[in-house]
Motif scaffolding. Structure first.
Motif, mmCIF file in Angstrom:
data_model
loop_
_atom_site.group_PDB
_atom_site.id
_atom_site.type_symbol
_atom_site.label_atom_id
_atom_site.label_comp_id
_atom_site.label_asym_id
_atom_site.label_seq_id
_atom_site.Cartn_x
_atom_site.Cartn_y
_atom_site.Cartn_z
ATOM 1 N N LYS A 108 0.841 -1.208 0.000
ATOM 2 C CA LYS A 108 0.000 0.000 0.000
ATOM 3 C C LYS A 108 0.871 1.249 0.000
ATOM 4 O O LYS A 108 0.506 2.254 -0.606
ATOM 5 N N ALA A 123 -6.691 9.424 -1.229
ATOM 6 C CA ALA A 123 -6.809 10.015 0.105
ATOM 7 C C ALA A 123 -5.433 10.453 0.606
ATOM 8 O O ALA A 123 -4.436 9.767 0.365
ATOM 9 N N VAL A 148 -8.568 5.645 8.927
ATOM 10 C CA VAL A 148 -8.368 4.476 8.060
ATOM 11 C C VAL A 148 -6.930 3.998 8.232
ATOM 12 O O VAL A 148 -5.988 4.758 7.989
ATOM 13 N N LYS A 150 -4.238 0.890 7.308
ATOM 14 C CA LYS A 150 -4.068 -0.229 6.376
ATOM 15 C C LYS A 150 -2.718 -0.901 6.563
ATOM 16 O O LYS A 150 -1.680 -0.237 6.558
ATOM 17 N N VAL A 160 -7.514 -3.831 6.363
ATOM 18 C CA VAL A 160 -7.975 -2.442 6.441
ATOM 19 C C VAL A 160 -8.896 -2.276 7.641
ATOM 20 O O VAL A 160 -9.863 -3.008 7.795
ATOM 21 N N ILE A 162 -11.276 0.514 9.606
ATOM 22 C CA ILE A 162 -11.882 1.850 9.637
ATOM 23 C C ILE A 162 -12.306 2.054 11.090
ATOM 24 O O ILE A 162 -13.262 1.423 11.558
ATOM 25 N N GLU A 192 -4.621 6.832 6.550
ATOM 26 C CA GLU A 192 -5.102 7.779 5.546
ATOM 27 C C GLU A 192 -6.440 8.406 5.874
ATOM 28 O O GLU A 192 -7.183 7.938 6.739
ATOM 29 N N GLN A 193 -6.705 9.456 5.159
ATOM 30 C CA GLN A 193 -7.940 10.224 5.283
ATOM 31 C C GLN A 193 -9.126 9.353 4.877
ATOM 32 O O GLN A 193 -9.026 8.567 3.936
ATOM 33 N N PHE A 194 -10.226 9.484 5.578
ATOM 34 C CA PHE A 194 -11.445 8.751 5.243
ATOM 35 C C PHE A 194 -12.170 9.487 4.125
ATOM 36 O O PHE A 194 -12.397 10.685 4.206
ATOM 37 N N LEU A 195 -12.492 8.775 3.071
ATOM 38 C CA LEU A 195 -13.219 9.394 1.964
ATOM 39 C C LEU A 195 -14.662 8.933 2.008
ATOM 40 O O LEU A 195 -14.941 7.735 2.039
ATOM 41 N N GLU A 199 -18.501 3.755 -3.865
ATOM 42 C CA GLU A 199 -17.394 2.993 -4.462
ATOM 43 C C GLU A 199 -17.806 2.374 -5.781
ATOM 44 O O GLU A 199 -18.908 1.871 -5.932
ATOM 45 N N LYS A 221 -19.841 -5.072 -0.668
ATOM 46 C CA LYS A 221 -18.798 -5.670 0.155
ATOM 47 C C LYS A 221 -19.261 -6.144 1.519
ATOM 48 O O LYS A 221 -18.722 -7.083 2.073
ATOM 49 N N ASN A 231 -16.988 -6.363 6.494
ATOM 50 C CA ASN A 231 -16.602 -6.498 5.090
ATOM 51 C C ASN A 231 -16.401 -7.957 4.724
ATOM 52 O O ASN A 231 -15.938 -8.752 5.528
ATOM 53 N N MET A 280 -13.326 5.567 -5.135
ATOM 54 C CA MET A 280 -14.365 6.220 -4.329
ATOM 55 C C MET A 280 -14.749 7.479 -5.108
ATOM 56 O O MET A 280 -13.875 8.274 -5.477
ATOM 57 N N ILE A 289 -8.925 4.276 -4.105
ATOM 58 C CA ILE A 289 -8.864 3.704 -2.754
ATOM 59 C C ILE A 289 -7.767 2.647 -2.738
ATOM 60 O O ILE A 289 -7.046 2.487 -1.773
ATOM 61 N N GLU A 290 -7.713 1.878 -3.800
ATOM 62 C CA GLU A 290 -6.682 0.843 -3.892
ATOM 63 C C GLU A 290 -6.504 0.421 -5.338
ATOM 64 O O GLU A 290 -7.420 0.532 -6.156
HETATM 65 P P1 AMP Z 1 -9.282 -2.096 0.568
HETATM 66 O O1 AMP Z 1 -8.850 -3.417 1.156
HETATM 67 O O2 AMP Z 1 -8.190 -1.124 0.373
HETATM 68 O O3 AMP Z 1 -10.207 -2.301 -0.584
HETATM 69 O O4 AMP Z 1 -10.247 -1.463 1.652
HETATM 70 C C1 AMP Z 1 -11.400 -2.144 2.073
HETATM 71 C C2 AMP Z 1 -12.549 -1.209 2.114
HETATM 72 O O5 AMP Z 1 -12.313 -0.194 3.075
HETATM 73 C C3 AMP Z 1 -12.772 -0.446 0.824
HETATM 74 O O6 AMP Z 1 -13.508 -1.192 -0.083
HETATM 75 C C4 AMP Z 1 -13.524 0.755 1.323
HETATM 76 O O7 AMP Z 1 -14.877 0.454 1.513
HETATM 77 C C5 AMP Z 1 -12.894 1.019 2.647
HETATM 78 N N1 AMP Z 1 -11.865 2.052 2.556
HETATM 79 C C6 AMP Z 1 -10.561 1.882 2.290
HETATM 80 N N2 AMP Z 1 -9.903 3.038 2.275
HETATM 81 C C7 AMP Z 1 -10.818 3.992 2.551
HETATM 82 C C8 AMP Z 1 -10.771 5.410 2.672
HETATM 83 N N3 AMP Z 1 -9.628 6.098 2.545
HETATM 84 N N4 AMP Z 1 -11.917 6.064 2.941
HETATM 85 C C9 AMP Z 1 -13.070 5.381 3.078
HETATM 86 N N5 AMP Z 1 -13.178 4.063 2.987
HETATM 87 C C10 AMP Z 1 -12.074 3.359 2.711
#
Ligand code: AMP
Ligand code: GLY
Length: 426
Positions: A108, A123, A148, A150, A160, A162, A192-195, A199, A221, A231, A280, A289-290
């Motif tokens: 990441k 973010a 957030v 990770k 991840v 939250i 990181e910042q929450f967005l 999605e 999800k 999730n 996002m 986001i990823e």
């Molecule tokens: P990821 O494994 O990176 O896909 O993260 C899992 C889930 O966490 C994502 O599908 C998003 O729903 C949520 N998520 C990850 N990063 C953020 C972020 N910066 N702001 C808000 N939600 C996030």
């Protein structure tokens, strides 16, 4: 005509196998290790996805002329590099990036630095390593909740957190950096910042120079209806996504896809394969986001039925780095998939439950995920996500109706599925 080996065993691989098996260019399709669903598209081979030597040996024995890698694990572990560095295997085109390209998903912090360097919207963040736990905690005070956190490396979708409160966030940092909850994968973290937004999943297929934008999808999800609860790997998906209109997808291409391609080139990453952009959408603007170095699951189950072009032809073009000359067309219809899961998933669940009713679900596509055959050859559950009930047709509403109608016919003890897939976008 060629012999193809596909690596993986989930719903994604069943959908890929289903699509590839339709190609007139495909002579024999092998799937390692595959599942009872992929066995209907080709021949399953009992090889583990990280047994590179075994996979290489099989390729030479069976005269395999194309290797397609479904999951991220072997890519992050370097299956492509293994083939490229072996004199007798390097002529086999591999669909999937090398280790460096796979870092887009495998680290990441690498992905974040890459995005920052090439001005790709994402973010705001900071990364911290093992001896920086107190700095990481201090950093939390610089912005509002939720937080957030990770794990840097692959953590099977569980890396991840939250956190709604600072205490929860500090606890997550301790678990990753101090208690090594995710082992090596959590020895570095990204905060990181929450967005806040909606999605969507966007995908390209690239030969490192040119790219084709595949149909976008929306993944559901959370385990519970109305996006509640923990999730999961994904409980269902739809494509197209009605709000992902041409104007939004143009922004995605200009602000995200093109700069990503430029970055790969400047970093000397020779990327051949899929790139999955987890986006996002915030106030009509896309943020990454990823990145994933593979297709999504269950997104593949709705993306494959919408691709009109022969997938094997596209893979060939990638191997020869001639994707710019390849034709590419998308079907003008919709697709939906509903995931049938084992009761208790994504936490503890039981396996080995007898599955019945699949033969009655005959107007849908059944992509197997966690299934296997018992000693008597009967279909049983063998995973949390069991089967993706998929339908393609003129409109999303009728696709979903078909999926749900078929889902009612399939039965296994403690079976669960979300009844609201696609409802928010209809
Ligand atoms: P990821 O494994 O990176 O896909 O993260 C899992 C889930 O966490 C994502 O599908 C998003 O729903 C949520 N998520 C990850 N990063 C953020 C972020 N910066 N702001 C808000 N939600 C996030
Ligand atoms: N469905 C999300 C993923 O494949 O990562």
């Amino acid at each position: 005509m060629v012999n193809i080996l596909l690596i993986g065993s989930g719903g994604r691989e069943n959908a890929l196998a289903w699509k590839m098996a339709q190609s007139p260019l495909c002579r024999n399709l092998f799937i390692a290790p595959g599942n009872p669903g992929t066995a209907l598209c080709g021949t399953n081979v009992s090889l583990s996805i990280n047994d590179f030597a075994g996979i290489g040996k099989f390729c030479l024995e069976k005269n395999i002329e194309m290797l397609v890698v479904g999951p991220e694990d072997p890519l992050v572990n370097g299956i492509t590099d293994y083939f490229l560095s072996n004199n007798s295997l390097k002529k086999i085109p591999v669909i999937g990036p090398d280790k460096k390209g796979a870092l887009l998903e495998g680290s990441k912090s690498f992905a974040k630095e890459f995005m920052q360097k090439y001005s790709i919207p994402t973010a705001a963040y900071h990364s911290f390593s093992k001896n920086e736990t107190s700095e990481a905690k201090k950093f939390l005070s610089t912005f509002p909740s939720p937080y957030v956190i990770k794990a840097d490396g692959l953590a099977a979708g569980k890396g991840v957190v939250i956190a709604q409160t600072k205490a929860e966030a500090e606890n997550a940092l301790d678990e990753m950096l101090v208690q090594s909850k995710f082992g090596e994968a959590g020895s570095k973290v990204v905060v990181e910042q929450f967005l806040e937004g909606i999605e969507i999943s966007a995908f390209i297929l690239t030969d490192g120079v040119a790219y084709k934008i595949l149909p976008e999808a929306k993944d559901y999800k959370r385990i519970g209806e109305n996006d509640t609860g923990p999730n999961t790997g994904g409980m269902g998906a739809v494509s197209p996504v009605p709000f992902a209109n041409a104007a939004l997808m143009k922004k995605v291409e200009e602000k995200i896809i093109i700069p990503t391609m430029r970055g790969l080139k400047e970093e000397n990453i020779f990327y051949k394969g899929f790139i999955f952009f987890g986006l996002m959408i915030v106030a009509n603007e896309p943020y990454v986001i990823e990145y994933n170095c593979r297709m999504g699951d269950p997104e593949t189950e709705v993306v494959m039925p919408r691709i009109k072009t022969d997938l094997v032809e596209l893979f060939f073009a990638i191997g020869e780095q001639k994707l710019s000359e390849a034709k590419f067309a998308i079907e003008n219809y919709s697709a939906a998939t509903v995931m049938l899961v084992s009761g208790g998933y994504p936490d503890k669940y039981e396996k080995g439950k007898m599955i019945s009713g699949t033969e009655e679900a005959n107007d849908v596509l059944l992509f197997h995920a966690g299934t296997s055959n018992n000693k008597e050859g009967k279909l049983i559950t063998s995973g949390g996500r069991v089967m993706a009930v998929t339908s393609a047709g003129s409109d999303l509403k009728s696709c979903l109706e078909k999926c749900y109608h078929a889902a009612e016919k399939i039965k296994f003890d403690k079976m669960y599925y979300r009844k609201d897939i696609g409802r928010d976008v209809l």
